[in-house]
Scaffold this motif. Structure first.
Motif, PDB file in Angstrom:
ATOM      1  N   GLN A   1      -5.031   2.515   8.985  1.00  0.00           N
ATOM      2  CA  GLN A   1      -4.252   1.342   9.370  1.00  0.00           C
ATOM      3  C   GLN A   1      -3.072   1.157   8.439  1.00  0.00           C
ATOM      4  N   ARG A   2      -1.990   0.624   8.996  1.00  0.00           N
ATOM      5  CA  ARG A   2      -0.784   0.406   8.195  1.00  0.00           C
ATOM      6  C   ARG A   2      -1.002  -0.597   7.069  1.00  0.00           C
ATOM      7  N   ASN A   3      -1.823  -1.626   7.312  1.00  0.00           N
ATOM      8  CA  ASN A   3      -2.012  -2.646   6.285  1.00  0.00           C
ATOM      9  C   ASN A   3      -2.947  -2.168   5.172  1.00  0.00           C
ATOM     10  N   PHE A   4      -3.636  -1.072   5.388  1.00  0.00           N
ATOM     11  CA  PHE A   4      -4.475  -0.462   4.353  1.00  0.00           C
ATOM     12  C   PHE A   4      -4.344   1.052   4.496  1.00  0.00           C
ATOM     13  N   PRO A   5      -3.282   1.626   3.932  1.00  0.00           N
ATOM     14  CA  PRO A   5      -2.986   3.055   4.129  1.00  0.00           C
ATOM     15  C   PRO A   5      -3.894   3.951   3.284  1.00  0.00           C
ATOM     16  N   PHE A   6      -5.135   4.085   3.745  1.00  0.00           N
ATOM     17  CA  PHE A   6      -6.167   4.795   3.000  1.00  0.00           C
ATOM     18  C   PHE A   6      -7.147   5.406   3.984  1.00  0.00           C
ATOM     19  N   GLU A   7      -7.640   6.598   3.647  1.00  0.00           N
ATOM     20  CA  GLU A   7      -8.715   7.243   4.416  1.00  0.00           C
ATOM     21  C   GLU A   7      -9.657   7.944   3.461  1.00  0.00           C
ATOM     22  N   CYS A   8     -10.925   7.912   3.815  1.00  0.00           N
ATOM     23  CA  CYS A   8     -11.938   8.699   3.119  1.00  0.00           C
ATOM     24  C   CYS A   8     -12.730   9.394   4.211  1.00  0.00           C
TER      25      CYS A   8
ATOM     26  N   SER B   1       2.140   3.656  -1.901  1.00  0.00           N
ATOM     27  CA  SER B   1       2.449   2.220  -1.917  1.00  0.00           C
ATOM     28  C   SER B   1       1.189   1.358  -2.046  1.00  0.00           C
ATOM     29  N   LEU B   2       0.020   1.926  -1.760  1.00  0.00           N
ATOM     30  CA  LEU B   2      -1.232   1.199  -1.944  1.00  0.00           C
ATOM     31  C   LEU B   2      -1.441   0.882  -3.427  1.00  0.00           C
ATOM     32  N   ILE B   3      -0.938   1.749  -4.295  1.00  0.00           N
ATOM     33  CA  ILE B   3      -1.114   1.613  -5.737  1.00  0.00           C
ATOM     34  C   ILE B   3       0.114   1.011  -6.404  1.00  0.00           C
ATOM     35  N   TRP B   4       1.285   1.499  -6.022  1.00  0.00           N
ATOM     36  CA  TRP B   4       2.524   1.079  -6.684  1.00  0.00           C
ATOM     37  C   TRP B   4       3.642   1.008  -5.670  1.00  0.00           C
ATOM     38  N   SER B   5       4.277  -0.153  -5.569  1.00  0.00           N
ATOM     39  CA  SER B   5       5.335  -0.336  -4.576  1.00  0.00           C
ATOM     40  C   SER B   5       6.725  -0.051  -5.133  1.00  0.00           C
ATOM     41  N   GLY B   6       6.822   0.198  -6.434  1.00  0.00           N
ATOM     42  CA  GLY B   6       8.126   0.382  -7.040  1.00  0.00           C
ATOM     43  C   GLY B   6       8.623  -0.908  -7.649  1.00  0.00           C
ATOM     44  N   SER B   7       8.240  -2.033  -7.051  1.00  0.00           N
ATOM     45  CA  SER B   7       8.636  -3.323  -7.607  1.00  0.00           C
ATOM     46  C   SER B   7       7.469  -3.998  -8.324  1.00  0.00           C
ATOM     47  N   SER B   8       6.272  -3.442  -8.164  1.00  0.00           N
ATOM     48  CA  SER B   8       5.122  -4.014  -8.859  1.00  0.00           C
ATOM     49  C   SER B   8       5.151  -3.585 -10.325  1.00  0.00           C
ATOM     50  N   SER B   9       4.176  -3.980 -11.052  1.00  0.00           N
ATOM     51  CA  SER B   9       4.105  -3.724 -12.492  1.00  0.00           C
ATOM     52  C   SER B   9       4.244  -2.237 -12.820  1.00  0.00           C
ATOM     53  N   PRO B  10       5.015  -1.907 -13.876  1.00  0.00           N
ATOM     54  CA  PRO B  10       5.131  -0.506 -14.298  1.00  0.00           C
ATOM     55  C   PRO B  10       3.770   0.105 -14.667  1.00  0.00           C
ATOM     56  N   ILE B  11       2.828  -0.739 -15.055  1.00  0.00           N
ATOM     57  CA  ILE B  11       1.475  -0.254 -15.359  1.00  0.00           C
ATOM     58  C   ILE B  11       0.873   0.394 -14.113  1.00  0.00           C
TER      59      ILE B  11
ATOM     60  N   ILE C   1     -18.102   7.511  -8.335  1.00  0.00           N
ATOM     61  CA  ILE C   1     -17.018   6.688  -7.787  1.00  0.00           C
ATOM     62  C   ILE C   1     -16.640   7.172  -6.389  1.00  0.00           C
ATOM     63  N   PHE C   2     -16.554   8.490  -6.191  1.00  0.00           N
ATOM     64  CA  PHE C   2     -16.297   9.036  -4.849  1.00  0.00           C
ATOM     65  C   PHE C   2     -17.327   8.483  -3.861  1.00  0.00           C
ATOM     66  N   ASP C   3     -18.594   8.518  -4.251  1.00  0.00           N
ATOM     67  CA  ASP C   3     -19.657   8.058  -3.362  1.00  0.00           C
ATOM     68  C   ASP C   3     -19.549   6.562  -3.072  1.00  0.00           C
ATOM     69  N   GLU C   4     -19.197   5.767  -4.087  1.00  0.00           N
ATOM     70  CA  GLU C   4     -19.012   4.328  -3.890  1.00  0.00           C
ATOM     71  C   GLU C   4     -17.856   4.067  -2.922  1.00  0.00           C
ATOM     72  N   ILE C   5     -16.768   4.805  -3.087  1.00  0.00           N
ATOM     73  CA  ILE C   5     -15.622   4.660  -2.187  1.00  0.00           C
ATOM     74  C   ILE C   5     -16.037   4.987  -0.763  1.00  0.00           C
TER      75      ILE C   5
ATOM     76  N   ILE D   1     -12.433  -3.651  -2.685  1.00  0.00           N
ATOM     77  CA  ILE D   1     -13.400  -2.869  -3.459  1.00  0.00           C
ATOM     78  C   ILE D   1     -13.011  -1.399  -3.478  1.00  0.00           C
ATOM     79  N   VAL D   2     -12.572  -0.858  -2.339  1.00  0.00           N
ATOM     80  CA  VAL D   2     -12.126   0.541  -2.288  1.00  0.00           C
ATOM     81  C   VAL D   2     -10.946   0.745  -3.240  1.00  0.00           C
ATOM     82  N   LYS D   3      -9.983  -0.179  -3.212  1.00  0.00           N
ATOM     83  CA  LYS D   3      -8.821  -0.039  -4.101  1.00  0.00           C
ATOM     84  C   LYS D   3      -9.254  -0.103  -5.567  1.00  0.00           C
ATOM     85  N   ALA D   4     -10.181  -0.984  -5.907  1.00  0.00           N
ATOM     86  CA  ALA D   4     -10.664  -1.085  -7.289  1.00  0.00           C
ATOM     87  C   ALA D   4     -11.333   0.225  -7.730  1.00  0.00           C
ATOM     88  N   TYR D   5     -12.148   0.794  -6.875  1.00  0.00           N
ATOM     89  CA  TYR D   5     -12.777   2.086  -7.198  1.00  0.00           C
ATOM     90  C   TYR D   5     -11.732   3.191  -7.316  1.00  0.00           C
ATOM     91  N   LEU D   6     -10.750   3.176  -6.410  1.00  0.00           N
ATOM     92  CA  LEU D   6      -9.701   4.196  -6.451  1.00  0.00           C
ATOM     93  C   LEU D   6      -8.924   4.103  -7.769  1.00  0.00           C
TER      94      LEU D   6
END
Length: 176
Positions: free
Chosen positions: A14-21, A93-103, A135-139, A153-158
């Motif tokens: 999905q576009r609002n959660f660009p992730f697949e496992c 972009s799920l992790i870093w949008s370019g405008s979010s924190s440099p961390i 962590i893979f299994d939790e995701i 939760i998936v993003k936190a594990y990732l």
């Protein structure tokens, strides 16, 4: 290799959660051809062995190896035998949008390979691998459940997975 057709694959999530496992048994014909995608990929070899070709470098793999594939890395998998792979794909972009924190950009450092010793291949490292596999299994479990709030939760594990892999490559660089 220049005679091979290269294809660009796209994430179907999905576009609002660009992730697949997903879990893959063997390698489909599409992935036996050189291809790339805009998503970042982390691939865990659950079983079997074979070969990956990533940006012209050939890697022989076996059970418990991990591959880190940057968006637009040209790659294919072949000569697989009894292969089962767990594949995580996500849009950066799920992790870093370019405008979010440099961390947040630090999480993606393993994909960028710029000056800190990261590479596409992480062979089985016993203690580290065991933690990464948990962590893979939790995701996988959380993603499959689609329970309320699974995206958080998936993003936190990732993020934890990426941070541990980053730490591994930094320690290798510091010890060399």
């Amino acid at each position: 290799l220049s005679l091979m057709v290269m294809k660009k694959h796209a994430l179907t999530g999905q576009r609002n959660f660009p992730f697949e496992c997903s879990e893959s048994y063997g390698v489909s014909e599409d992935f036996r051809e050189l291809h790339w995608h805009k998503e970042m990929e982390i691939c865990r070899i659950r079983n079997g062995h074979g070969k990956y070709l990533i940006n012209g470098i050939e890697y022989t793999f076996e059970k418990n190896d991990i591959f880190i594939i940057n968006n637009d890395d040209i790659h294919l998998c072949y000569d697989d035998e009894n292969l089962i792979m767990q594949v995580i794909m996500f849009d950066p972009s799920l992790i870093w949008s370019g405008s979010s924190s440099p961390i947040d950009a630090e999480y993606l450092r393993i994909f960028l390979n710029t000056g800190f010793g990261a590479c596409n291949y992480l062979p089985d490292q016993s203690d580290l691998s065991e933690k990464l596999f948990e962590i893979f299994d939790e995701i996988e479990e959380e993603y499959a459940s689609k329970a309320d709030g699974f995206e958080l939760i998936v993003k936190a594990y990732l993020l934890q997975l990426l941070a541990l892999i980053n730490r591994h490559f930094v320690s290798i660089k510091n010890n060399s």
